[in-house]
Design an enzyme around this catalytic site. Sequence first.
Site, short mmCIF file in Angstrom:
data_model
loop_
_atom_site.label_atom_id
_atom_site.label_comp_id
_atom_site.label_asym_id
_atom_site.label_seq_id
_atom_site.Cartn_x
_atom_site.Cartn_y
_atom_site.Cartn_z
CD GLN A 1 -14.43 -0.59 -2.21
OE1 GLN A 1 -15.64 -0.64 -1.65
NE2 GLN A 1 -14.26 -1.44 -3.58
CG HIS B 1 -8.27 -2.75 -1.95
ND1 HIS B 1 -9.56 -1.79 -2.62
CD2 HIS B 1 -8.22 -2.31 -0.98
CE1 HIS B 1 -10.08 -1.22 -2.35
NE2 HIS B 1 -9.19 -1.38 -1.26
CG LEU B 2 -7.37 -9.78 1.73
CD1 LEU B 2 -8.80 -9.56 2.43
CD2 LEU B 2 -7.52 -11.16 1.16
CG HIS B 3 -7.14 -3.41 2.97
ND1 HIS B 3 -5.84 -2.14 2.96
CD2 HIS B 3 -8.13 -2.44 2.62
CE1 HIS B 3 -6.44 -1.12 2.27
NE2 HIS B 3 -8.49 -1.56 2.41
CG ASN C 1 -11.83 -0.91 4.39
OD1 ASN C 1 -11.69 -1.52 5.71
ND2 ASN C 1 -11.03 0.10 4.12
CG ASP D 1 -2.16 1.34 1.44
OD1 ASP D 1 -3.10 0.73 1.38
OD2 ASP D 1 -2.01 2.44 1.23
P1 5GP Z 1 -9.68 1.32 0.28
O1 5GP Z 1 -9.61 3.05 1.16
O2 5GP Z 1 -10.54 1.80 -0.96
O3 5GP Z 1 -9.83 -0.01 1.19
O4 5GP Z 1 -8.47 1.10 0.45
C1 5GP Z 1 -7.84 2.09 -0.86
C2 5GP Z 1 -5.73 1.57 -0.42
O5 5GP Z 1 -5.23 1.74 -1.84
C3 5GP Z 1 -5.56 2.94 0.49
O6 5GP Z 1 -4.99 2.27 1.69
C4 5GP Z 1 -4.27 3.51 -1.00
O7 5GP Z 1 -3.50 3.82 0.48
C5 5GP Z 1 -3.87 3.15 -1.33
N1 5GP Z 1 -3.49 3.03 -3.19
C6 5GP Z 1 -4.53 3.95 -3.07
N2 5GP Z 1 -3.94 4.35 -4.56
C7 5GP Z 1 -2.51 3.45 -4.74
C8 5GP Z 1 -1.74 3.35 -5.45
O8 5GP Z 1 -0.91 4.04 -6.73
N3 5GP Z 1 -0.65 2.63 -5.55
C9 5GP Z 1 -0.95 1.87 -3.88
N4 5GP Z 1 0.56 0.78 -4.14
N5 5GP Z 1 -1.90 1.66 -3.07
C10 5GP Z 1 -2.78 2.42 -2.92
#
Ligand code: 5GP
Length: 118
Positions: free
Chosen positions: A98, A104-106, A91, A36
């Site tokens: 989200q 995507h799985l964190h 999320n 991330d």
């Molecule tokens: P969400 O909030 O949708 O559950 O998680 C999205 C995640 O993607 C966030 O933790 C954010 O930091 C990560 N993220 C967003 N854009 C990028 C990117 O361009 N590259 C990487 N490696 N992570 C990203």
Amino acid sequence: MNAPTPDPDCIFCKIVAGEIPATIVHASDDSVAFRDVAPQAPTHVLVIPRSHYENAAALADHEPATLADLFTTARAVAEAEGLAGYRAVFNTGAAAQQTVFHAHLHVIGGRELTWPPG
Ligand code: 5GP
Ligand code: ZN
């Protein structure tokens, strides 16, 4: 069913395609795992399907084996990182924070994790 076409506006489809850089830690025929960009813990890896689905439930509807792949990949990442335990989180929906609408799985670990989450 055929795999969905990549979304040209989706940042994670661009990572899958190699169009924008990411620190990839694991890859399979169906998934890619990368760090991330804004890590919330010493280990914070995102495990994503190569196919574009907006959330985990849509992935389960269309590619249940890929959903399973994400969890076995999460385990492999945790083992490679030497984690004693880890949090695996989808999320789902803006109300749950989200922000990227490609499933995507964190995988989060490497520090003490609290429960309940915020
Ligand atoms: P969400 O909030 O949708 O559950 O998680 C999205 C995640 O993607 C966030 O933790 C954010 O930091 C990560 N993220 C967003 N854009 C990028 C990117 O361009 N590259 C990487 N490696 N992570 C990203
Ligand atoms: Zn996508």
